[in-house]
Design an enzyme around this catalytic site. Structure first.
Site, PDB file in Angstrom:
ATOM      1  N   ASN A 142      15.961 -30.150  84.080  1.00 10.10           N
ATOM      2  CA  ASN A 142      14.801 -29.315  84.045  1.00 10.10           C
ATOM      3  C   ASN A 142      13.746 -29.559  83.059  1.00 10.10           C
ATOM      4  O   ASN A 142      13.107 -28.633  82.665  1.00 10.10           O
ATOM      5  CB  ASN A 142      15.623 -28.226  83.487  1.00 10.10           C
ATOM      6  CG  ASN A 142      16.271 -28.319  82.069  1.00 10.10           C
ATOM      7  OD1 ASN A 142      16.509 -29.123  81.700  1.00 10.10           O
ATOM      8  ND2 ASN A 142      16.083 -27.175  81.353  1.00 10.10           N
ATOM      9  N   GLU A 143      13.733 -30.962  82.850  1.00 12.55           N
ATOM     10  CA  GLU A 143      12.528 -31.183  81.865  1.00 12.55           C
ATOM     11  C   GLU A 143      11.164 -30.698  81.839  1.00 12.55           C
ATOM     12  O   GLU A 143      10.609 -30.305  81.056  1.00 12.55           O
ATOM     13  CB  GLU A 143      12.496 -32.917  81.895  1.00 12.55           C
ATOM     14  CG  GLU A 143      13.431 -33.548  80.946  1.00 12.55           C
ATOM     15  CD  GLU A 143      14.738 -33.674  81.488  1.00 12.55           C
ATOM     16  OE1 GLU A 143      14.967 -33.083  82.696  1.00 12.55           O
ATOM     17  OE2 GLU A 143      15.560 -34.415  80.992  1.00 12.55           O
ATOM     18  N   GLY A 170      19.673 -33.599  79.365  1.00 16.17           N
ATOM     19  CA  GLY A 170      20.528 -34.578  78.975  1.00 16.17           C
ATOM     20  C   GLY A 170      21.971 -34.405  79.085  1.00 16.17           C
ATOM     21  O   GLY A 170      22.572 -35.449  79.160  1.00 16.17           O
ATOM     22  N   LEU A 226      19.373 -33.253  75.312  1.00 18.24           N
ATOM     23  CA  LEU A 226      19.087 -33.826  74.082  1.00 18.24           C
ATOM     24  C   LEU A 226      18.651 -32.759  72.842  1.00 18.24           C
ATOM     25  O   LEU A 226      18.279 -31.659  73.189  1.00 18.24           O
ATOM     26  CB  LEU A 226      17.776 -34.602  74.271  1.00 18.24           C
ATOM     27  CG  LEU A 226      17.927 -35.844  75.280  1.00 18.24           C
ATOM     28  CD1 LEU A 226      16.742 -36.706  75.259  1.00 18.24           C
ATOM     29  CD2 LEU A 226      19.131 -36.655  74.991  1.00 18.24           C
TER      30      LEU A 226
HETATM   31  C1  LIG Z   1      11.418 -36.994  77.057  1.00 16.23           C
HETATM   32  C2  LIG Z   1      12.962 -36.234  76.707  1.00 16.23           C
HETATM   33  C3  LIG Z   1      13.721 -35.906  77.801  1.00 16.23           C
HETATM   34  C4  LIG Z   1      14.593 -34.765  77.483  1.00 16.23           C
HETATM   35  C5  LIG Z   1      15.704 -34.346  77.842  1.00 16.23           C
HETATM   36  C6  LIG Z   1      16.364 -33.111  77.113  1.00 16.23           C
HETATM   37  O1  LIG Z   1      17.512 -33.229  77.378  1.00 16.23           O
HETATM   38  S1  LIG Z   1      15.653 -31.815  76.570  1.00 16.23           S
HETATM   39  C7  LIG Z   1      16.624 -30.687  76.323  1.00 16.23           C
HETATM   40  C8  LIG Z   1      16.727 -29.673  77.409  1.00 16.23           C
HETATM   41  N1  LIG Z   1      17.584 -28.511  77.176  1.00 16.23           N
HETATM   42  C9  LIG Z   1      17.424 -27.266  77.676  1.00 16.23           C
HETATM   43  O2  LIG Z   1      16.522 -26.964  78.111  1.00 16.23           O
HETATM   44  C10 LIG Z   1      18.545 -26.413  77.281  1.00 16.23           C
HETATM   45  C11 LIG Z   1      18.016 -25.376  76.046  1.00 16.23           C
HETATM   46  N2  LIG Z   1      19.030 -24.604  75.756  1.00 16.23           N
HETATM   47  C12 LIG Z   1      19.610 -23.284  76.775  1.00 16.23           C
HETATM   48  O3  LIG Z   1      19.049 -23.253  77.686  1.00 16.23           O
HETATM   49  C13 LIG Z   1      20.390 -22.476  76.186  1.00 16.23           C
HETATM   50  O4  LIG Z   1      20.709 -22.885  74.612  1.00 16.23           O
HETATM   51  C14 LIG Z   1      21.980 -22.758  76.561  1.00 16.23           C
HETATM   52  C15 LIG Z   1      21.989 -22.221  78.175  1.00 16.23           C
HETATM   53  C16 LIG Z   1      22.372 -24.323  76.644  1.00 16.23           C
HETATM   54  C17 LIG Z   1      22.877 -21.993  76.009  1.00 16.23           C
HETATM   55  O5  LIG Z   1      22.738 -20.598  75.785  1.00 16.23           O
HETATM   56  P1  LIG Z   1      23.331 -19.514  74.527  1.00 16.23           P
HETATM   57  O6  LIG Z   1      22.691 -18.277  74.985  1.00 16.23           O
HETATM   58  O7  LIG Z   1      24.776 -19.758  74.554  1.00 16.23           O
HETATM   59  O8  LIG Z   1      22.735 -20.382  73.284  1.00 16.23           O
HETATM   60  P2  LIG Z   1      21.324 -19.992  72.700  1.00 16.23           P
HETATM   61  O9  LIG Z   1      20.068 -20.220  73.715  1.00 16.23           O
HETATM   62  O10 LIG Z   1      21.233 -18.838  71.869  1.00 16.23           O
HETATM   63  O11 LIG Z   1      21.023 -21.150  71.753  1.00 16.23           O
HETATM   64  C18 LIG Z   1      21.900 -21.203  70.607  1.00 16.23           C
HETATM   65  C19 LIG Z   1      21.234 -22.304  69.289  1.00 16.23           C
HETATM   66  O12 LIG Z   1      21.243 -23.549  69.933  1.00 16.23           O
HETATM   67  C20 LIG Z   1      19.613 -23.864  69.909  1.00 16.23           C
HETATM   68  N3  LIG Z   1      19.628 -24.787  70.971  1.00 16.23           N
HETATM   69  C21 LIG Z   1      19.750 -24.642  72.335  1.00 16.23           C
HETATM   70  N4  LIG Z   1      19.607 -25.768  73.005  1.00 16.23           N
HETATM   71  C22 LIG Z   1      19.163 -26.651  72.202  1.00 16.23           C
HETATM   72  C23 LIG Z   1      18.720 -27.874  72.168  1.00 16.23           C
HETATM   73  N5  LIG Z   1      18.475 -28.669  73.534  1.00 16.23           N
HETATM   74  N6  LIG Z   1      18.549 -28.811  70.990  1.00 16.23           N
HETATM   75  C24 LIG Z   1      18.648 -28.172  69.866  1.00 16.23           C
HETATM   76  N7  LIG Z   1      19.007 -26.881  70.103  1.00 16.23           N
HETATM   77  C25 LIG Z   1      19.275 -26.203  70.886  1.00 16.23           C
HETATM   78  C26 LIG Z   1      19.036 -22.693  70.171  1.00 16.23           C
HETATM   79  O13 LIG Z   1      17.610 -22.630  69.599  1.00 16.23           O
HETATM   80  C27 LIG Z   1      19.777 -21.606  69.158  1.00 16.23           C
HETATM   81  O14 LIG Z   1      19.394 -22.015  67.734  1.00 16.23           O
HETATM   82  P3  LIG Z   1      19.588 -20.863  66.901  1.00 16.23           P
HETATM   83  O15 LIG Z   1      18.673 -19.883  67.149  1.00 16.23           O
HETATM   84  O16 LIG Z   1      21.194 -20.429  66.313  1.00 16.23           O
HETATM   85  O17 LIG Z   1      18.951 -21.555  65.361  1.00 16.23           O
END
Ligand SMILES: CCC/C=C/C(=O)SCCNC(=O)CCNC(=O)[C@H](O)C(C)(C)COP(=O)([O-])OP(=O)([O-])OC[C@H]1O[C@@H](n2cnc3c(N)ncnc32)[C@H](O)[C@@H]1OP(=O)([O-])[O-]
Length: 302
Positions: A177-178, A153, A108
């Site tokens: 991993n929430e 998500g 998400l």
């Molecule tokens: C109740 C609700 C339930 C929730 C469900 C969910 O799904 S919650 C979601 C749980 N998801 C996670 O925990 C996953 C979180 N993400 C990661 O772990 C890593 O980004 C990756 C492994 C997917 C990619 O690694 P990588 O080194 O290739 O890339 P990078 O890390 O350098 O990121 C590049 C840019 O993307 C941005 N951005 C990233 N994710 C999101 C996002 N979800 N959204 C928006 N933006 C996001 C990041 O800030 C950065 O922005 P900048 O600085 O360019 O403005």
């Protein structure tokens, strides 16, 4: 049902015939993944759809760089594409995959859940619900070709599919991993995981926010197959052929039998689920956790 999703975005899009959507790639014909003559493409810049009418199979490719986060627009376009395929009797199966190298979906879109209005959260959550319901109950055979990391998500989308093929790359972990973000996977995320891996594995995975690398993912059953990276698409196509060999009506009724009770739990209380999400996501402590997590992601690059 799609009319309830992301009302603002949909209203804008549905006013026009599909082929005249501003972002659409109308009826391009030519070689594409799955290749060969007769592959036709449509969709939008964020959700590409390549269709092979002769095989009755389509490929939906998420293309929302850099990380395929599931923004409101992506969710909405995904639902529209799926609905279009479901309404076309030519298609019996769809492969869901990513066009972003190394990332299936980062889940998400955190920016949709942070610092926005209550109305926005409600619209966003309804769109998340809608995509889950559409995918989980789709009459099509839906196969995930997971060609990158797939947290939260992203994992949920995979779990709604009938079968999951994961690329064998140690970087490509998958899981809900929430808890690592200080948030909680909603009950229907949890149900989808329990229905896939069983209660005990799901409980441990959810509490610890586990992201499983390929071998482990296969062992616990969160994916069905792990293959070399360059074979993910061909493996998904082979699996598709096997599933399409089953008569549609028998397979569809059986899928419904297995999944409808889980889906009904959400259908019966969609509005209450949205209210619960609003209360949860608006809490100061949750907003703070999300901001800290986003800052960490941003700083990682710097
Ligand atoms: C109740 C609700 C339930 C929730 C469900 C969910 O799904 S919650 C979601 C749980 N998801 C996670 O925990 C996953 C979180 N993400 C990661 O772990 C890593 O980004 C990756 C492994 C997917 C990619 O690694 P990588 O080194 O290739 O890339 P990078 O890390 O350098 O990121 C590049 C840019 O993307 C941005 N951005 C990233 N994710 C999101 C996002 N979800 N959204 C928006 N933006 C996001 C990041 O800030 C950065 O922005 P900048 O600085 O360019 O403005």
């Amino acid at each position: 049902m799609a009319l309830m999703v992301g009302a603002r975005v949909l209203a804008r899009n549905l006013l026009r015939p599909w082929s005249r959507l501003p972002d659409a790639v109308p009826g391009r014909t030519g070689p594409a993944a799955g290749g060969g003559d007769g592959v036709r493409c449509f969709g939008s810049p964020r959700v590409l759809v390549e269709t092979d009418p002769a095989k009755g199979v389509a490929v939906i490719k998420l293309k929302n760089p850099p990380v395929n986060s599931l923004s409101l627009e992506v969710l909405t376009e995904f639902v529209i594409s799926l609905e279009k395929l479901e309404n076309d009797k030519t298609f019996r199966g769809v492969i869901v995959t990513s066009d972003c190298p190394g990332i299936f979906s980062a889940g998400l879109d955190l920016t949709e859940m942070c610092g926005k209005s209550q109305a926005h959260y409600a619209e966003y959550w309804r769109a998340v619900q809608e995509l889950w319901l559409r995918l989980y109950l789709s009459n099509l055979v839906v196969i995930a070709a997971i060609n990158g990391v797939s947290p939260a998500g992203g994992c949920l989308i995979s779990l709604t599919c009938d079968y999951r093929v994961l690329a064998d790359n140690p970087k490509y972990s998958i899981g809900l991993n929430e808890t690592l973000l200080g948030i909680v996977a909603p009950s229907w995320f949890k149900d989808t995981l329990v229905n896939t891996v069983g209660h005990r594995t799901a409980e441990r995975a959810l509490q610890l926010g586990l992201l499983f690398p390929p071998a482990e993912a296969l062992r616990v059953g969160i994916v069905d197959q792990v293959v070399p990276e360059d074979q993910v698409h061909s493996a998904a196509l082979s699996v598709m052929a096997r599933w399409l060999a089953i008569p549609d009506h028998a397979r569809q009724l059986t899928k419904n039998l297995m999944r409808k009770p889980t889906a009904d739990r959400l259908v019966k209380q969609r509005d209450a689920d949205i209210q619960y999400f609003l209360q949860f996501i608006s809490r100061d402590s949750i907003q703070k956790s999300l901001r800290v997590y986003l800052d960490k992601l941003r700083q990682k690059k710097g």
